[in-house]
Structures are given as C-alpha cells and as structure tokens.
Design a protein around this motif. Structure first.
Motif, short mmCIF file in Angstrom:
data_model
loop_
_atom_site.label_atom_id
_atom_site.label_comp_id
_atom_site.label_asym_id
_atom_site.label_seq_id
_atom_site.Cartn_x
_atom_site.Cartn_y
_atom_site.Cartn_z
N ARG A 94 6.37 2.47 -5.17
CA ARG A 94 5.20 3.34 -4.97
C ARG A 94 4.59 3.43 -6.69
NH1 ARG A 94 3.24 5.71 -0.76
NH2 ARG A 94 2.57 7.66 -1.68
N ASP A 152 0.46 1.38 1.75
CA ASP A 152 1.85 2.16 1.67
C ASP A 152 2.32 2.04 0.46
OD1 ASP A 152 1.83 -0.75 2.01
OD2 ASP A 152 3.87 -0.79 2.43
N ARG A 153 1.94 1.38 -0.72
CA ARG A 153 2.73 1.11 -1.98
C ARG A 153 1.69 2.30 -2.97
NH1 ARG A 153 4.91 -3.62 -2.61
NH2 ARG A 153 5.78 -2.67 -4.28
#
Length: 281
Positions: free
Chosen positions: A106, A128-129
């Motif tokens: 991330r 999601d990252r």
C-alpha cells in the motif's frame, strides 16, 4: 512571463535506473531508499510535458524525510513506457505495476496536474492498494476548457522562461543559472511534442465528476490559487467533493512545482504530512 530567477536550484539530482515492468515495458525510476520497507511509501506522479524528476526535484529530498519516495516517468514521457497508445487508465495501472515491482503493498499517491488525474484513477482501479492521495493543481474534468490551453498555459510560459538569456537577469549567478536551465531543457526535450499532444487529448477527455465523491482514502488537495490552466474554482470544487479532504492554498500558478517551488512546498509538505498521519499503511 515567469522570471527565470525563480526556478528552483537544481543542485544534486537523485539518480535512478531503468526498470522493466512485466508485460508493460520499461521506465526510468528513482527510489529514495529501497531498503526502507518499514517507512510509508509515496509514489510521485508528474505533470504533463515533464519527466518525473523535473516535476518533483525541488521537494524530493524534503519528502524523503517523511518516508520512502518513488518517482518514475509516465508512459510516453521522458524515458517512460513506449506503447501503441496513450491512456490515463494505463498510466494508473503502471503505478500499481511499479508498486508490485518494488514489493510495496500500500502507498500514498502524490500527483501534480496530469499526475493528479492519474492518482484519482489509481483509486478507481486499484483502491485496495491506495492508502492516501495528495492531489495538486487538480481537477475532476476539463469540460468547457480548450485542450490547447491545458498544454500551452501549463508550461508554455515556463519553457519560454527557460530560453531567456542568463544575462537578462540581474543579481543571478549566470553560470549556475545556465547549468540549471540546460538541465531543465534537457528534461523537457525527453518528451516528444507528439506525445504531449496525445497526452493533452487524453486529459481533455478525463472526467471523474461522477465518482470523485466516492474517494474514501485520506486525501489532501493543494490548490494553486493563481492557476490559469486549471482554475482555482475547479480545484476547490474537487476538494469539497471528497469527504474529509484537507485543502491547502498556495499563492502561485500552474508551473509552481518548478517555478515557485518554495511557495508550492509550503502547501505540499503539510498536505503530505496530513495524509501520512491518517493513512493506514
């Protein structure tokens, strides 16, 4: 005309290397600390017509004190990926591919102008990252704005200033100024005019207004309050759409990342600090 004396001194520019992104192509990448896996990672996304480091060199070192800083050339710019077409969506996928290459799960995306559009798309395509967003000189769309103005107003005056003779600027060290000007021009010339035109066309079609309000990661918006390419009103509107977004106004124009770097950094640094303090990395 922007006074050439305001260009941020180049000094020692961080160096990088060419990397290969599997299935995508090769690009030039600079990593402040490839051993800093325990520090937050910021991926810097550059402006139209620029290389990554040309947009971000004035603040690269300062940002690296806050975390790991990565900058790379977007496709069709500098030494970025060569591909049959230019699309901002592909640029957003490239960001995720860079994170994969670096084994970063991330990250915070920090985008300037064109880079801010790519940052929004990173959230849409790889949410999601994405741990956070810093959007500088940003907009949600360019409806009603002539595409030619996006390019010409953004950096046309900057290039003109770079071509001024050093002798026309009293009180400036001509040798140092000439060296800085030469380096900056070399960075500009790494991107072909045809690539600039294709990227400008893609920017003209960008429109996130239907979904920008759904962005749900910690976000800061840096508003360039004297911007002629992206009106401040558009930038402020964008900031209002994102729940919880912090807004920082800087009294400078669209080329401020290089031409008015100290003023720009007075908004950028707290904007990044705000996002990093709220991001779940």
């Amino acid at each position: 005309m922007v006074n050439l004396a305001t260009i941020a001194p180049v000094g020692t520019v961080p160096t990088g290397s060419m990397i290969e992104l599997p299935g995508r192509g090769s690009t030039y990448l600079i990593d402040s600390d490839d051993s800093a896996s325990d520090r937050p990672t910021m991926i810097l996304l550059h402006s139209l017509t620029c290389t990554g480091i040309l947009t971000w060199y004035p603040v690269f070192e300062r940002l690296s004190r806050k975390g790991r800083v990565v900058v790379f050339d977007q496709r069709w710019h500098g030494r970025g990926i060569r591909s049959p077409r230019f699309a901002l969506a592909d640029c957003a996928d490239d960001v995720a591919a860079v994170a994969d290459y670096l084994d970063v799960d991330r990250f915070v995306a920090v985008g300037y102008s064109m880079g801010s559009l790519i940052g929004q798309l990173v959230w849409k395509q790889h949410r999601d990252r994405l741990a956070g967003l810093v959007l500088c000189a940003a907009a949600s769309s360019f409806r009603g704005v002539r595409r030619e103005r996006i390019f010409m107003d953004a950096f046309g005056r900057a290039v003109g200033a770079l071509n001024l003779g050093a002798g026309a600027l009293p009180g400036v060290d001509g040798g140092a100024l000439l060296t800085d000007r030469k380096w900056a021009l070399e960075q500009f010339r790494q991107t072909r005019y045809g690539a600039m035109a294709a990227a400008t066309a893609a920017i003209g079609k960008f429109d996130s207004s239907a979904w920008v309000g759904d962005i749900d990661v910690p976000t800061s918006v840096v508003v360039t309050a004297r911007d002629r390419a992206i009106k401040p009103e558009r930038q402020r509107w964008l900031a209002r759409q994102i729940a919880g977004a912090s807004s920082y106004e800087v009294d400078c124009g669209h080329a401020s990342c290089v031409m008015e770097a100290e003023v720009f950094s007075s908004g950028l640094m707290p904007a990044c600090a705000s996002v990093l303090s709220r991001a779940r990395l």
